[in-house]
Design a protein around this motif. Structure first.
Motif, PDB file in Angstrom:
ATOM      1  N   HIS A  82      39.953  50.521  44.062  1.00 38.74           N
ATOM      2  CA  HIS A  82      38.521  50.324  44.255  1.00 38.74           C
ATOM      3  C   HIS A  82      37.959  51.598  44.874  1.00 38.74           C
ATOM      4  N   VAL A  83      36.657  51.797  44.740  1.00 35.61           N
ATOM      5  CA  VAL A  83      36.028  53.009  45.267  1.00 35.61           C
ATOM      6  C   VAL A  83      34.859  52.622  46.165  1.00 35.61           C
ATOM      7  N   ILE A  84      34.880  53.174  47.374  1.00 33.34           N
ATOM      8  CA  ILE A  84      33.752  53.044  48.299  1.00 33.34           C
ATOM      9  C   ILE A  84      32.989  54.356  48.239  1.00 33.34           C
ATOM     10  N   GLU A  85      31.697  54.266  47.994  1.00 35.61           N
ATOM     11  CA  GLU A  85      30.849  55.450  47.971  1.00 35.61           C
ATOM     12  C   GLU A  85      29.943  55.411  49.202  1.00 35.61           C
TER      13      GLU A  85
ATOM     14  N   THR B  79      33.427  59.831  48.661  1.00 34.62           N
ATOM     15  CA  THR B  79      34.055  58.631  48.131  1.00 34.62           C
ATOM     16  C   THR B  79      35.347  58.365  48.892  1.00 34.62           C
ATOM     17  N   ILE B  80      35.677  57.094  48.990  1.00 34.04           N
ATOM     18  CA  ILE B  80      36.915  56.655  49.629  1.00 34.04           C
ATOM     19  C   ILE B  80      37.680  55.844  48.591  1.00 34.04           C
ATOM     20  N   ASN B  81      38.880  56.283  48.271  1.00 31.16           N
ATOM     21  CA  ASN B  81      39.733  55.555  47.328  1.00 31.16           C
ATOM     22  C   ASN B  81      40.460  54.455  48.092  1.00 31.16           C
ATOM     23  N   LEU B  82      40.151  53.213  47.740  1.00 34.63           N
ATOM     24  CA  LEU B  82      40.704  52.048  48.422  1.00 34.63           C
ATOM     25  C   LEU B  82      41.675  51.334  47.480  1.00 34.63           C
TER      26      LEU B  82
ATOM     27  N   ALA C  19      28.373  51.714  48.976  1.00 38.81           N
ATOM     28  CA  ALA C  19      28.522  50.998  47.715  1.00 38.81           C
ATOM     29  C   ALA C  19      30.011  50.748  47.507  1.00 38.81           C
ATOM     30  N   LEU C  20      30.327  49.642  46.852  1.00 39.97           N
ATOM     31  CA  LEU C  20      31.711  49.287  46.525  1.00 39.97           C
ATOM     32  C   LEU C  20      31.791  49.092  45.022  1.00 39.97           C
TER      33      LEU C  20
ATOM     34  N   PHE D 147      34.167  45.997  55.123  1.00 38.20           N
ATOM     35  CA  PHE D 147      34.346  45.607  53.729  1.00 38.20           C
ATOM     36  C   PHE D 147      35.346  44.452  53.671  1.00 38.20           C
ATOM     37  N   ALA D 148      34.890  43.289  53.215  1.00 43.33           N
ATOM     38  CA  ALA D 148      35.774  42.131  53.051  1.00 43.33           C
ATOM     39  C   ALA D 148      36.634  42.363  51.817  1.00 43.33           C
TER      40      ALA D 148
END
Length: 157
Positions: free
Chosen positions: A104-107, A125-128, A76-77, A94-95
């Motif tokens: 932004h957060v990638i889950e 989670t990945i903090n982008l 999820a983004l 992820f574009a």
């Protein structure tokens, strides 16, 4: 009939398990390989328009001699579903061209299986951080690397 025979032959091997009971949850380390970003102090920096890709997800059991794996990886983004895969290497691109500069957060959620343990669900989670140009990215990071995160699955099925 042969399939049933193979099942009975394989059954004793499933008795050799890593967990002491079926009520125990898997204990694994998640290995993440990625491209297109620089990781600095736990934040993944990517220049707007450059794709960020998780190229591979694997798990390593923390118990000696254990066997573990993952399945049903969901991405999820910013809280919105983005992709799903059930095939190794569980990659997802992820574009970023339409992402506004900023945080932004990638889950990522997945099923975690370890022989002899109850199946579980793991989350991370990945903090982008999307930046407009390379000058805004701290210079202490590295591109394309492997990152390991200890994951203790928390939800039992």
């Amino acid at each position: 009939m042969k399939k049933l025979l193979y099942l009975f032959i394989a059954l004793p091997f499933f008795a050799l398990t890593a967990c002491s009971s079926d009520d125990e949850l898997p204990d694994v380390t998640l290995n993440i390989e990625y491209e297109g970003a620089q990781k600095v102090d736990g934040v993944y920096y990517v220049t707007q328009g450059t794709p960020f890709e998780i190229t591979q997800l694997t798990v390593t059991p923390n118990r000696e001699g254990a066997k573990a794996g993952i399945s049903n990886v969901v991405y999820a983004l910013d809280g919105m579903p983005y992709g799903w895969t059930n095939e190794a290497p569980f990659s997802q691109e992820f574009a970023t061209e339409n992402l506004a500069p900023g945080e932004h957060v990638i889950e990522v959620s997945m099923n975690v299986l370890e022989v002899g343990c109850s199946p579980a669900q793991a989350y991370m989670t990945i903090n982008l951080m999307v930046v407009e140009n390379n000058d805004e990215t701290p210079s202490t990071g590295t591109e394309s690397q492997t990152n390991t995160v200890s994951v203790r699955p928390i939800i039992q099925h």
